[in-house]
Design an enzyme around this catalytic site. Sequence first.
Site: not given
Length: 167
Positions: A51, A112
């Site tokens: 992330d 992500k």
Amino acid sequence: MGRGYVEMERHAHLDGSEAGEAQGPAKDPEKMTQKERDDAEGMVVDVVLSDMSAPWEQTTGMWIRSVSDPYYRMMNTSGMPFRDHAGSMDLCMAALTFCYDTLRTGGHFLCKYYQGAEDKTFEMRLKRLFEKVYREKPESSRSESKEAYFVALRRKPDVLRETVFKD
């Protein structure tokens, strides 16, 4: 409510991945189970979650500790879609490289990214290394946001680096 990806994969097992024998003298690689080969190659991670986002470029405020310390310097999108996308793809490639080196056969990967021109190429790389690849945009993400996630399940055995990272 539907089952999650990991729940769907919970009962999917690779042949020989559960066989565990005590480590003794070096074995012939052809007689080793997939788990033993992964362990011997240092591939011991089950899941890689990325992330990441790059911190802001610092242009002023070098004397302010909360700004100059990169652990406190947070990142927002720049407002320039191509810049945000390119930065996220660089971070996804770094995560995929780490994943290739450390993720065991049957392991999972999530990262992500910001949607853009290069995400299709990255998805093809994932499909070379994993059995299933999904794109997800969480409900909690605003509809105008370009943020999304790749979910890659069950790493394939014995995939060459050149196969994944060609292009």
